[in-house]
Design an enzyme around this catalytic site. Structure first.
Site, PDB file in Angstrom:
ATOM      1  N   TYR A 160      38.291  43.729  38.208  1.00 17.42           N
ATOM      2  CA  TYR A 160      38.945  44.923  37.593  1.00 17.42           C
ATOM      3  C   TYR A 160      37.486  45.492  37.300  1.00 17.42           C
ATOM      4  CZ  TYR A 160      40.040  48.538  34.142  1.00 17.42           C
ATOM      5  OH  TYR A 160      39.993  49.610  33.693  1.00 17.42           O
TER       6      TYR A 160
ATOM      7  N   LYS B 106      35.250  48.600  39.621  1.00 17.86           N
ATOM      8  CA  LYS B 106      34.903  49.749  38.417  1.00 17.86           C
ATOM      9  C   LYS B 106      33.116  49.995  38.774  1.00 17.86           C
ATOM     10  CE  LYS B 106      38.800  50.981  36.482  1.00 17.86           C
ATOM     11  NZ  LYS B 106      39.076  52.474  36.687  1.00 17.86           N
TER      12      LYS B 106
END
Length: 245
Positions: free
Chosen positions: A143, A147
């Site tokens: 994650y 990002k």
């Protein structure tokens, strides 16, 4: 009070520039609130939402919102959709639980980056990206790695102004919210503001921070706003509430 008056004048000056904007992810928790606030503040002469499906708006306030439906798997075929905007807002995002690891990477990195590329080619000057606290392209966690990667890739496009927002836990009432996520949000709502402001932020506050930041002048091409700054910026023009005794 001084900051409130300053922001009011900045908004008034911004409106006179007759700028246009597009929003990616207007069907999500952040995008919905962002669109509502943009319309309420009457900041742009033209607002377009770009998404995979047309949204149904009943309220009169949304009658002039333009909608463009695209296939994110074939975005190059929709280059014309991204042409002619001054400001872009990207609130695209999904979760690994909802879309799987591959789907998460495709949406949060590939779709976002391709959209930014087309926006840049179409003349967009100011690109606003909602990222996440902890974003780091070298992270071992998928994650945060994704990002961080997309933040870096969009920076390479060299927008005149590139604003990255890294909120912590977003406090909102999302549809289809898992029990665990609901409990986390409830946990943050009962914490002291001095601590919670560094780790969480209401969606409404994030959106206000994005718009307050947009109307303020900036002398550098990239600005990175972490959760605490987002919280403070979003609360600037709210009435001051005395601390409980």
């Amino acid at each position: 009070m001084a900051e409130t008056q300053k922001l009011k004048k900045l908004r008034e000056a911004f409106r006179l520039k007759n700028k246009s904007a597009f929003i990616l992810g207007a069907s999500g928790a952040t995008g919905k609130v962002l669109l509502k606030q943009i319309l309420e503040q009457r900041l742009f002469c033209r607002v377009t939402i770009i998404g995979r499906r047309k949204l149904d708006f009943q309220e009169e306030a949304y009658k002039d919102v333009n909608q463009e439906v695209v296939d994110f798997e074939k975005l190059d075929d929709y280059a014309c959709v991204f042409q002619g905007y001054d400001v872009g807002f990207c609130c695209l995002g999904t979760t690994r639980k909802k879309s799987g690891a591959e789907g998460f990477v495709r949406v949060d990195r590939d779709y976002v980056l391709k959209s930014a590329e087309l926006a840049k080619a179409g003349g967009c000057k100011h690109f606003n990206l909602v990222s996440s606290r902890g974003a780091d392209k070298s992270s071992n966690l998928l994650y945060f790695q994704v990002k961080g990667e997309v933040e870096a890739k969009v920076e390479e496009l060299n927008f005149d102004r590139y604003s990255v927002f890294r909120p912590g836990v977003l406090l909102c009432d999302r549809e289809e919210s898992p029990l665990g996520e609901w409990l986390v949000r409830k946990f943050f709502t009962v914490l002291p503001t001095s601590w919670a402001s560094g780790h969480s932020v209401p969606v409404e506050t994030l959106v206000k921070a994005m718009l307050n930041n947009m109307v303020r002048p900036c002398d550098k091409p990239k600005e990175l706003l972490e959760n605490k700054v987002i919280y403070e910026l979003g609360k600037l023009d709210e009435p001051h509430k005395p601390c409980p005794q």
